[in-house]
Structures are given as C-alpha cells and as structure tokens.
Design an enzyme around this catalytic site. Structure first.
Site, PDB file in Angstrom:
ATOM      1  N   ASP A 191     -10.199  -6.440  -0.418  1.00 18.90           N
ATOM      2  CA  ASP A 191      -9.161  -5.856   0.435  1.00 18.90           C
ATOM      3  C   ASP A 191      -9.839  -5.155   1.603  1.00 18.90           C
ATOM      4  OD1 ASP A 191      -6.934  -4.676   1.528  1.00 18.90           O
ATOM      5  OD2 ASP A 191      -6.399  -3.505  -0.247  1.00 18.90           O
TER       6      ASP A 191
ATOM      7  N   ASP B 210       0.837  -1.195   0.000  1.00 17.89           N
ATOM      8  CA  ASP B 210       0.000   0.000   0.000  1.00 17.89           C
ATOM      9  C   ASP B 210       0.873   1.247   0.000  1.00 17.89           C
ATOM     10  OD1 ASP B 210      -2.774  -0.974   0.182  1.00 17.89           O
ATOM     11  OD2 ASP B 210      -2.100  -1.863   2.057  1.00 17.89           O
TER      12      ASP B 210
END
Length: 240
Positions: free
Chosen positions: A195, A51
């Site tokens: 996610d 991320d």
C-alpha cells in the site's frame, strides 16, 4: 441495495490467489460521485479498500462508519477497512466499522496489545482481521499477529499522505514479510499487500517481491481504459 454472496472471512478466503487481487482505494474515488465511481469499478474490483484516519495516528480525517454503511449497500464486493487510529480507540472503531459493513479490518501493529485484542474482536463479530505496518516499523512486528490474521499489509510510503514515491525499502520488506509468513506455516492463508507508491513502474516490482495485492488509487481511477489496466495487472507474474 446490493446483496453479497459472501461476507466476512468467507469473502476474504474467496479472493483469487492465482493473480494479483484488484484492491481499489476509495480515497482516490470522486467522493462527491461515489455511487458513480463504484458502478464504474464494480466489474473490475475484487476488494474495496477504505482508509480510516483519526487525525492523531496520521494526518487528517478519513472516512466514517456512516459512509462505509452507505458504500456497503452499493457494492457486492468485500470491504477492507484500514484503521489508522490510536490504540485507545482501535477496538471501538473495529466494532463500529464491522457493524457498518466491513468484511476485513486491518489494524496497525503499532497499536500493540490493543491491536491483538481488536483482531480477536473482529473475529468474534464475524469479520476477518489483518495487520498493517508503517514504513518505519520493523517487519518482525507482524510475528505476534500471524496466527490471528488473513492479511498483512506493508506501507511503502509515509502514512496518510498521497502522491509519494515508493520507498526503496518496500520490496525488501515484502520479501522479509513473505519469509516470516512462510516460517509461520501460514503462506496459504495470508494475503500479503503493498500500500502506497503504487505506479505503473512499481507494481511489477512489488509483485515480484511477493505482493498478492497492491492498493490501487489513481493508477486505476485515473485510467480511461480500466479493463485494459486490470488485464495488465492480472498478467503480472509473482516471483518463482
């Protein structure tokens, strides 16, 4: 230094489609002992998920190109970079992270036309592209991206915050996304990912709703028997 047998689009195309993909979020690794944690998961991971956050599109900063470049030297597995950044920098960030070693860059549909340009830039630079949606964004926002991407990721929690429970909308949104991908004739080409809110009790629900991969955080990194955890994950059945 570890060398990859495949990179970019070839590495993403080679991911397994007959079981859930083992996608590991390095946000949940011990960042002070990244090399140790990478060695621990290498035999179990199909894909590393990284991320990236600019503290504007989402709270806080996460991961930088130089760290991704270091990680890329320590693993033979593909690297998926999820760009949680504002539209004005998404193209520059796409370039920087691909140059650092990303095989797949996923861009938020909320970035609009800049996101489409970034997806095309990823291809021009020899990488694969994906699109991702915030929980509050209508699933139909993926439609303009479907001809351009190999990954569609739906967030099942609010963006950029760990430890949240899965939204009750997550599974219906996956079902809707699967239908749109099928309608576009790209079901064989696009991996559908979930996610956020990934727990022992939620993964079977997400798999049944159509997820090809779930982004594993503490569920994997916190499990003392990772081989058993992955055997359980691989055994979960998709909806008929």
């Amino acid at each position: 230094m570890t060398s990859k047998a495949l990179s970019g689009p070839a590495a993403i195309a080679a991911l397994p489609r007959d079981r859930l993909i083992g996608e590991f979020s390095l946000w949940s690794a011990d960042l002070a002992n990244m090399e140790r944690d990478l060695k621990r998961i290498e035999a179990h991971a199909d894909l590393h998920h990284i991320d990236v956050a600019d503290a504007r599109f989402t709270p806080g900063f996460l991961f930088f190109p130089d760290m991704v470049a270091r990680i890329a030297k320590l693993t033979a597995k593909p690297i998926h970079v999820h760009l949680m950044v504002e539209a004005e920098i998404v193209e520059a960030q796409t370039r920087q992270f691909i140059e650092a070693g990303a095989d797949l860059v996923t861009i938020h549909a909320e970035n609009g036309e800049a996101a489409l340009r970034a997806a095309r830039l990823a291809h021009a630079l020899g990488a694969e592209a994906g699109v991702v949606l915030r929980l509050e964004t209508p699933v139909t926002a993926i439609v303009p991206f479907l001809p351009e991407v190999a990954f569609v990721t739906l967030l099942g929690t609010s963006i950029g915050v760990k430890g949240q429970s899965l939204s009750e909308q997550a599974c219906p949104r996956l079902i809707e996304a699967r239908a749109l991908i099928r309608k576009a004739g790209r079901e064989a080409d696009i991996i559908l990912a979930a996610d956020g809110g990934i727990r022992h009790e939620t993964v079977p629900l997400l798999r049944a709703a159509g997820a090809d991969t779930v982004v594993l955080g503490s569920l994997a990194f916190g499990d003392p028997d990772l081989a058993q955890r992955m055997a359980w994950l691989h055994g979960l059945k998709a909806a008929a």
